[in-house]
Design an enzyme around this catalytic site. Sequence first.
Site, PDB file in Angstrom:
ATOM      1  N   LYS A  23     -44.000  19.380  49.631  1.00  0.00           N
ATOM      2  CA  LYS A  23     -44.807  19.149  50.782  1.00  0.00           C
ATOM      3  C   LYS A  23     -45.285  17.452  50.822  1.00  0.00           C
ATOM      4  O   LYS A  23     -45.319  16.937  51.567  1.00  0.00           O
ATOM      5  CB  LYS A  23     -46.147  20.146  50.824  1.00  0.00           C
ATOM      6  CG  LYS A  23     -47.154  19.944  51.990  1.00  0.00           C
ATOM      7  CD  LYS A  23     -48.419  21.088  51.891  1.00  0.00           C
ATOM      8  CE  LYS A  23     -48.141  22.344  51.723  1.00  0.00           C
ATOM      9  NZ  LYS A  23     -48.808  23.209  51.465  1.00  0.00           N
ATOM     10  N   ARG A  92     -54.390  20.885  49.675  1.00  0.00           N
ATOM     11  CA  ARG A  92     -53.418  21.902  49.775  1.00  0.00           C
ATOM     12  C   ARG A  92     -52.661  21.559  48.526  1.00  0.00           C
ATOM     13  O   ARG A  92     -52.167  20.588  47.948  1.00  0.00           O
ATOM     14  CB  ARG A  92     -52.650  21.540  50.861  1.00  0.00           C
ATOM     15  CG  ARG A  92     -53.272  21.856  52.131  1.00  0.00           C
ATOM     16  CD  ARG A  92     -52.443  21.548  53.168  1.00  0.00           C
ATOM     17  NE  ARG A  92     -52.988  21.524  54.413  1.00  0.00           N
ATOM     18  CZ  ARG A  92     -52.993  22.350  55.316  1.00  0.00           C
ATOM     19  NH1 ARG A  92     -52.308  23.487  55.133  1.00  0.00           N
ATOM     20  NH2 ARG A  92     -53.593  22.261  56.526  1.00  0.00           N
ATOM     21  N   GLY A 101     -47.756  30.459  50.899  1.00  0.00           N
ATOM     22  CA  GLY A 101     -48.932  31.226  51.017  1.00  0.00           C
ATOM     23  C   GLY A 101     -49.159  31.680  49.403  1.00  0.00           C
ATOM     24  O   GLY A 101     -50.161  32.511  49.427  1.00  0.00           O
ATOM     25  N   MET A 103     -50.120  29.690  46.856  1.00  0.00           N
ATOM     26  CA  MET A 103     -51.178  29.019  46.091  1.00  0.00           C
ATOM     27  C   MET A 103     -52.464  28.682  47.183  1.00  0.00           C
ATOM     28  O   MET A 103     -52.144  28.987  48.360  1.00  0.00           O
ATOM     29  CB  MET A 103     -50.732  27.925  45.594  1.00  0.00           C
ATOM     30  CG  MET A 103     -49.730  28.207  44.182  1.00  0.00           C
ATOM     31  SD  MET A 103     -48.814  27.111  43.429  1.00  0.00           S
ATOM     32  CE  MET A 103     -48.078  26.294  44.546  1.00  0.00           C
ATOM     33  N   ARG A 338     -41.001  21.209  56.166  1.00  0.00           N
ATOM     34  CA  ARG A 338     -40.292  21.513  55.009  1.00  0.00           C
ATOM     35  C   ARG A 338     -39.002  22.290  55.631  1.00  0.00           C
ATOM     36  O   ARG A 338     -38.942  22.684  56.864  1.00  0.00           O
ATOM     37  CB  ARG A 338     -41.041  22.521  54.277  1.00  0.00           C
ATOM     38  CG  ARG A 338     -41.357  24.071  54.934  1.00  0.00           C
ATOM     39  CD  ARG A 338     -42.177  25.015  54.148  1.00  0.00           C
ATOM     40  NE  ARG A 338     -42.753  25.920  54.884  1.00  0.00           N
ATOM     41  CZ  ARG A 338     -43.878  26.599  54.761  1.00  0.00           C
ATOM     42  NH1 ARG A 338     -44.601  26.122  53.916  1.00  0.00           N
ATOM     43  NH2 ARG A 338     -44.259  27.395  55.425  1.00  0.00           N
ATOM     44  N   HIS A 454     -47.584  35.373  58.603  1.00  0.00           N
ATOM     45  CA  HIS A 454     -47.219  35.452  57.204  1.00  0.00           C
ATOM     46  C   HIS A 454     -46.038  36.500  57.169  1.00  0.00           C
ATOM     47  O   HIS A 454     -44.952  36.303  56.654  1.00  0.00           O
ATOM     48  CB  HIS A 454     -48.415  35.969  56.220  1.00  0.00           C
ATOM     49  CG  HIS A 454     -48.165  36.159  55.174  1.00  0.00           C
ATOM     50  ND1 HIS A 454     -47.823  37.408  54.416  1.00  0.00           N
ATOM     51  CD2 HIS A 454     -47.939  35.314  53.819  1.00  0.00           C
ATOM     52  CE1 HIS A 454     -47.571  37.444  53.239  1.00  0.00           C
ATOM     53  NE2 HIS A 454     -47.721  35.971  52.776  1.00  0.00           N
ATOM     54  N   SER A 800      -6.925  38.897  32.553  1.00  0.00           N
ATOM     55  CA  SER A 800      -7.941  39.065  33.539  1.00  0.00           C
ATOM     56  C   SER A 800      -9.315  39.378  32.710  1.00  0.00           C
ATOM     57  O   SER A 800      -9.097  40.473  31.799  1.00  0.00           O
ATOM     58  CB  SER A 800      -7.712  40.119  34.559  1.00  0.00           C
ATOM     59  OG  SER A 800      -8.683  40.245  35.359  1.00  0.00           O
ATOM     60  N   CYS A 868     -12.438  39.989  36.429  1.00  0.00           N
ATOM     61  CA  CYS A 868     -12.721  41.171  37.243  1.00  0.00           C
ATOM     62  C   CYS A 868     -13.898  42.053  36.943  1.00  0.00           C
ATOM     63  O   CYS A 868     -14.068  43.203  37.478  1.00  0.00           O
ATOM     64  CB  CYS A 868     -11.516  42.127  37.560  1.00  0.00           C
ATOM     65  SG  CYS A 868     -11.080  42.781  35.833  1.00  0.00           S
ATOM     66  N   TYR A 888      -9.025  32.578  39.596  1.00  0.00           N
ATOM     67  CA  TYR A 888      -9.505  33.559  40.464  1.00  0.00           C
ATOM     68  C   TYR A 888     -10.766  34.341  40.311  1.00  0.00           C
ATOM     69  O   TYR A 888     -10.799  34.693  38.848  1.00  0.00           O
ATOM     70  CB  TYR A 888      -8.621  34.406  41.136  1.00  0.00           C
ATOM     71  CG  TYR A 888      -8.048  35.485  40.353  1.00  0.00           C
ATOM     72  CD1 TYR A 888      -8.544  36.805  40.039  1.00  0.00           C
ATOM     73  CD2 TYR A 888      -6.764  35.292  39.554  1.00  0.00           C
ATOM     74  CE1 TYR A 888      -7.951  37.720  39.174  1.00  0.00           C
ATOM     75  CE2 TYR A 888      -6.143  36.312  38.853  1.00  0.00           C
ATOM     76  CZ  TYR A 888      -7.034  37.542  38.223  1.00  0.00           C
ATOM     77  OH  TYR A 888      -6.528  38.427  37.515  1.00  0.00           O
TER      78      TYR A 888
END
Length: 912
Positions: A23, A92, A101, A103, A338, A454, A800, A868, A888
């Site tokens: 923020k 804040r 929400g 803090m 934000r 909220h 694998s 896998c 893979y």
Amino acid sequence: MANQYSFSFREGDGKNKALLGGKGANLCEMTQIGLNVPAGFVISTETCLLYQEKQQLPPDLMDEVKQQIALIEQQSGRIFGDAHNPLLVSVRSGSAISMPGMMDTILNLGLNQHTLAGLIAQTGDRRFAYDAYRRFIQLFGKVALGIADEKFDRPFEMIKNRAGIKADIGLEASHLEEISELFLEVVRTETGSEFPEDVYEQLSCAIEAVFNSWMGKRAVDYRREFHITPDIANGTAVNIVMMVFGNRGTDCATGVGFTRNPATGVNEMYGEYLTNAQGEDVVAGIRTPKPVSELAQEMPDLYQQLVALRDKLEAHYQEVQDYEYTIERGVLYCLQTRNGKMNAAAMVKSSIEMVQEGLISKERALLRINPELLEQLLHPQLMPDHAVPVLAQGLPASPGAACGACVFDADTAERLGKAGHAVILLREETKPEDIHGFFAAQGIVTSRGGKTSHAAVVARGMGKACIAGAEDIKIDVKLRHAIIGETHLREGDIITIDGGNGTLYLGKIPMIPACFSEDLKTLLHWADEMAQIKVYANVDTPENARIAASYGAMGIGLCRTERMFNSSERLPLVIEMILANNPQDREHALNQLLPFQREDFKQLFTAIYPHPVTIRLLDPPMHEFLPTAQELENEIHALKHYLLIVKAQRVTLETLNNPVSALPAPFAQLSEETVMAAIEKKQLMLKKVNDLCEVNPMLGHRGVRLGISYPEIYRMQTRAILEAAALCIQEGMTIRPEIMVPQVITVEELRKVKTLVLEAQQWVEAEYGLKLAFKLGSMVETVRACLRAEHLSEVAEFFSFGTNDLTQATFSFSREDAENKFLPLYNESGILQDNPFEVLDVKGVGELMRMTVAQGRKHNPYLRIGICGEQGGHPASIRFCHQIKLDYVSCSAPRIPIARLAAAHAKLLDKE
Ligand code: PEP
Ligand code: MG
């Protein structure tokens, strides 16, 4: 400069979120790009850490704060603590990661008996001034002095009731003055002291309170749930900002907005506002706000300014923004921005559109989406043609359907959720302290508040279905029921909700799986273009192979052939094969199984064609196909009883000179001999079960050890694989099956299996009159296989990693038991960060893998290597697999979209 604790918005580095919090950094950035942000400064997260260490504010902090306040005074022309022209500030929290929400925040700080008089003089509005004052006393009392909200709620409600007023807006100046006096009394009674009059004392208490909230239970729980470790966010910053007021009259307003619609991703003005209100009123859901489109009529000029603000924010941040603003007497201020939390569908749509609009690159479009988020898109939806009538209607706050027992508080939701029940949390409105209820619930419903309340924001962030503002629901938490019109809903009643259109139904409604949108297909297509590592599927049936193909699987990395044995017509043949006492009898049973397997393999090849298919030979210990000894003993016991009954029947009939044929047909067949034959068969099976019994079967007679002991099993399987390939080749396909051997510890095992496969190849080639090619590979799931990788690669053409077993072996944790015995404790107490059966243990198992890759490719630089185990579908694990240059990852079908995006991330993050 040594020990700089704070940074004014004009000087702070807008990119340094670690130091200034998200923020704070954004407020600096917005100020510096010329947006109208109220004057202010940020106290850094480093200062928070100093506070945590010493449990007191640095002694020289407040001197610096005074200098910063002086700067705000210069910019605003108001003076902090002044009796005539007072400056008020908000305080804040804000850490590097947004934790909505979690803090604390304090507004209107700087009010006392003197400045209050100044505020009245300055604004000429007693009602406004007392409203600000009572809000400040309550917030400061709660956050800085630890006084529970209820202590303030009681006198507040008392005054409202006495005056016969329903909505807060109806309170007059005299009521608010009386409320303020009563609130001051609450502080006196609860703390034994007067409410602090010194504005700098107020400020230092507030800073401490925000720092303390970083270690508060709510925030700590949130960080644990979302794996926010100190390297991601460490400490909170404190933002101290000049107050601007949206509640100074009808030319004032306050609102929240998203630069795009967060439910759909569509590029449109989105948000809600309230005239004559403070910011918290919108988010808290105390009044139901108006959609932003109404602002276009109510304040057309400001609406245009808001559109310009939204465009500027998105163009600058190149990301959808969630912003807050206030209009004070016709002036628009941006208070916060934000990155917007949106559901998966909205993230995908906005990614596609932002690329098409030329706002961001494809790379950014991919990177802005957390792969795990895509899981939401595979969520079920309500069956469209159900005929269940709507019980209640609210706002569609977060899409998706959910069904469960309704509960009225977060603790009950948590308790029932932990016990394995599906629950829907029903509240009037939610608060941050309800967060544990959100984690446990399938969905959330509130009877008040809007789409940015909220409940809505948190549910959307979590991808949970949510309905907000369903005003017809009257909830009584104490009586544990809700009334909707004529319907009485008791706690535990099953309800279904559709967060996509805001409807609530009584009872359970069938659901259908979600389907892939065109946007998602486009996004994943871009992901495939970027990624290096391929994404294969772990599937065992042709049907799952088709689903995996529709999710974009690029091959089958693991077919566990034993799972093909479980259907009702096959299992008896498997049992016959296990019970066989010699190779001939065993082969007889196997020959009957062969056509089933051949047909399945043929369908697998076809479903995923032209991609490769890896088929693993039989792995689990044989006892898994048989009943347990206990079950068999019970059955034998029952049969012996039954034998007595059959005997009694015979004696009865003989005594009465009736022939057995006089019995009803099913009984007539059940001669004593038949029952005895059944008993003998069960006894034989019991003997076999006892013979096969091992103390630790997962480390026993399984995997290639079975293939060595009973070569006819692997012979049948390889023949079925190669015959299926031959049949596909006859249909014009090019097939090269990959045959994989489980539980290998030495190259000698592979040599023996190879001999079997070569024999089968010769037979099939002769029988079908064609040439076949195949690859033989090894699972790497024992520690010895890792250590002998160089030698294994002399025979194996691919590896694998079976990281389920390899994790078990590396940790010496039983994969069957650890997860519900001690692992949760290990995770909660921080001994282990993650569950290693879910997230690859890079430091341990990962090291073995790294070494195996190096050793295996020493002999054969082109050796194909994949993974896998379950971890193959986990984004962080995929990143590691990419880094050690696996070819893979193979994961279950529903994880494929996540893995495809994660594979692209791995490559893109490599570049960064
Ligand atoms: C493994 O061990 O990782 C694996 C894929 O095999 P299974 O889970 O079948 O033992
Ligand atoms: Mg295994």
